[in-house]
Design a protein around this motif. Structure first.
Motif: not given
Lengths: 226, 488
Positions: B172-178, B194-197, B209-214
């Motif tokens: 989640t933090v990495l998604f925020y970072w990206s 997030l989707r728009q960005a 980030a997705y792999l971590l979240v998954l």
């Protein structure tokens, strides 16, 4: 805070604090006395609180001062106090059956830092941030994560596992302060409170373990298999 | 209207949990929880229907009522209602726990509340906190019986899931970072933002980030190989809690994966994200099949079947497209119904036979013609045989896989589902038809509270297998479209 054009002094302070907390994670990894884990954890939390304040100062995020104070209070004082109370109730003072000797655990920890650096370097390059503090923050974040998992895997005492989880969280929190200082304060405060509840729950469960299983070592948790 | 429904739905379990603290009489607390569950169910149905004209945002964008979320709420409400009815009968059988019954119902209502809550969180960060809260509340439900096994299960549950879910926090933090490279350092991390960005995010970072979240939320969903907590927790908790864990909690965590998958699709990293999800789904099916075939514990059998079905749902969402999404959502509801039925049956049998071992349970059909047959029908349904809903949803998911050219996964899924079908029903052959050991003993009977919810689960399951309402199909089609295309 444009992470690519950071004041060199700020950059050095951030790096210093990040590396200091990584070192403290290694102290936890290399020790076998439960009390030492606890002191290292408390010290690590104080370093992270200092980091929050530093990021707040150099990055111009005044709300991070609040986070710094709360981190110091909760992670630095209150959580260690709760865990200290749990330790006092237990008869166990140290890890007895380790899968890995502390020395081998340190080597494994060092390898995980190398791996994290490789990942962070790759990500840093693809973002055009190679050589900045972001790469270091990402490295420390990932390696504290791996060290926390290592502690969970090679230690058996319930308390080491709790502290392992807290190292995982500390790593994320530390990385988040440098990489995403603008993260909404509400979320950070909720995560802090959440951590408090987690540790309280662990405390209750440890008491149940003692009362109903008669042991706090995961080696004795072997009834459920298959 | 939606706001009022939402408030009613959230307040009902909260009030029930509070009331359990105040009035602690066993007869009062079971009533509080039952009323709350009825209130949740009654509000969840219109909420799911009204969500089609949404999404609705409340409370400064922190809360969202959208279609996928409302669907998970509906599944949760169904299981909560069934489990609450069942709990009345089941918990009365636990004579020694009567003075702590109030804490059970308080936690039970609280658990339902946290799962419902996670489905309406619009901020990725607060969603994480809601999921973490579900763990904390349910840990004490898993360990409610205070036997050494229960405490062991709850300890493993909280440690494994907390460690796993901390990976989701990192993600989640990495998604925020990206996102911060696109939107600046301070922004509200809602799913839509997030989707728009996402199209302008760095694909390497999004993938990491997705792999971590998954992996993180996958631990909570029980996808293999992060499933190790699930059989323990499901088998050691009281049966109504097992049903809630399996039918409600797992879906709640799956919702997070689905939302992140939509972000990955928008960022252009969707292919690898989908393939990983499909791979995890297949591994879950493999693990489920292996452990179902050689299983001794009756509730562990159900637990591994949950892992299998979460794998199927993961395959559905992983395949994607209108068929994949529709099949997966339909499967969620069918699995919630079917698995509740199975856990209720297992709970009854465990109480009457006083054992958890499959080898010691024989002749259920002779002893308990009605509930035994209901249970057997449930077993046929849960293995995905016609004419029940799960057959239909699995078929749709297979079709989606063929359409989206995941042939290897489709073949693996078919083979493994057949293995599971044979393995699972082989156990039931023994359980249902096997010789009755001590014929002289008068069988203990369970109350009507324990059998009625089995009917209530089986009838819709059969109905959904024979008749798929057009409105529901349209509803799923809209959800698939919403998940596939970024909001404007």
């Amino acid at each position: 805070m444009p992470i690519a054009h950071l004041d060199p002094l700020a950059s050095s302070i951030f790096s210093f604090m990040a590396i200091a907390s990584l070192l403290l994670a290694f102290v936890m990894l290399g020790s076998r006395w439960l009390n030492n884990y606890l002191y290292a954890f408390a010290a690590e939390s104080w370093v992270i609180a200092g980091l929050s304040a530093a990021v707040g100062f150099y990055g111009g995020f005044p709300e991070l001062y609040l986070i710094a104070i709360l981190t110091a209070l909760f992670r630095g004082l209150f959580l260690p106090y709760l865990i200290w109370r749990i330790i006092r109730r237990l008869r166990v003072k140290r890890e007895i059956h380790e899968i890995l000797q502390p020395s081998s655990a340190l080597v494994a920890g060092a390898l995980s830092v190398v791996f994290s650096l490789a990942v962070a370097y790759h990500i840093g390059q693809s973002l055009g941030l190679a050589g900045t503090v972001a790469v270091l923050a990402l490295t420390v974040m990932l390696s504290m994560k791996l060290i926390g998992f290592l502690m969970l895997a090679v230690r058996h005492e319930a308390l080491s596992q709790i502290l392992g989880l807290l190292v995982l969280e500390n790593g994320i929190f530390l990385g988040a302060q440098i990489l995403v200082p603008g993260m909404p304060v509400l979320i950070e405060i909720m995560i802090l409170f959440d951590l408090l509840i987690v540790v309280a729950c662990f405390g209750v469960l440890v008491r149940y373990l003692v009362a109903h299983v008669g042991s706090t070592s995961s080696l004795d948790l072997n009834r459920l298999v298959g | 209207m939606v706001g009022t429904l939402l408030i009613a739905m959230m307040i009902a379990p909260a009030v029930a949990a509070g009331a359990c603290f105040v009035w602690r009489a066993p007869s009062a607390v079971e009533r509080f929880n039952l009323i709350a569950s009825i209130a949740v169910f009654v509000t969840a149905i219109p909420l799911a229907m009204l969500s089609a004209s949404g999404p609705y945002h409340y409370w400064g964008d922190y809360i969202i009522v959208d279609m996928p979320g409302a669907w998970v709420i509906l599944c949760t409400a169904v299981v909560y209602l069934l489990a609450s009815i069942y709990a009345v009968g089941y918990m009365r059988l636990l004579n020694e726990e009567q003075d702590r019954l109030w804490s059970f119902y308080a936690l039970f209502a609280g658990f339902a509340l946290t799962v419902l809550f996670s489905a309406i969180m619009n901020s990725a960060g607060i969603y994480w906190i809601a999921i973490e809260l579900t763990t904390l509340v349910s840990t004490f439900l898993v360990g409610f019986e205070r036997a050494a096994e229960s405490i062991e299960a709850s300890w493993k549950y909280i440690i494994v899931v907390s460690a796993g879910i901390s990976l989701a926090l990192l993600g989640t933090v990495l998604f925020y970072w990206s996102g911060s490279f696109v939107l600046g350092p301070v922004f509200d991390m809602t799913w839509d933002t997030l989707r728009q960005a996402a199209p302008r995010m760095n694909p390497a970072l999004v993938t990491l980030a997705y792999l971590l979240v998954l992996v993180g939320y996958g631990t909570k969903v029980g996808l293999a190989p992060m499933h190790s907590w699930l059989p323990d927790a499901h088998s050691e908790s009281p049966a109504p809690v097992s049903a809630m864990l399996s039918g409600a909690l797992l879906n709640g965590a799956m919702l997070g994966i689905v939302r992140y998958l939509a972000i990955c699709d928008a960022s252009g990293a969707g292919q690898i994200a989908r393939t990983t999800l499909v791979a995890l789904g297949v591994v879950s099916l493999v693990v489920g099949a292996l452990f179902i075939v050689r299983q001794d514990g009756i509730k562990r059998l159900m637990a591994y079947s949950s892992i299998e079905h979460m794998g199927v749902i993961a395959l559905g969402f992983g395949f994607g497209g209108p068929f994949g999404v529709a099949g997966a959502l339909y499967h969620m509801l069918n699995h919630s119904l079917g698995k509740s039925l199975m856990f209720f049956g297992a709970g009854n049998i465990m109480r009457t036979f006083r054992t958890k071992e499959i080898g010691k349970i024989h002749g259920v059909g002779m002893r308990y013609p009605v509930q035994g047959s209901l249970w057997l029908a449930g077993a046929v349904a849960i293995t995905g045989a016609p004419p029940f809903g799960l057959f239909l949803s699995e078929l749709i998911i297979l079709r989606a896989g063929i359409e989206r050219a995941y042939h290897w996964a489709v073949y693996a899924m078919v083979v493994l589902l057949i293995v599971i079908f044979i393995g699972f029903l082989n156990h039931f052959r023994e359980i249902y038809f096997g010789a009755q050991p001590e014929a002289g003993i008068r069988p203990r009977q369970v109350s009507r509270w324990c059998v009625t919810p089995m009917w209530l689960a089986l009838v819709p399951l059969l109905l959904f297998g024979l008749w798929w309402p057009q409105d529901m199909w349209n509803h799923f089609a809209i959800i698939a479209r919403v998940l596939a295309s970024p909001p404007s």
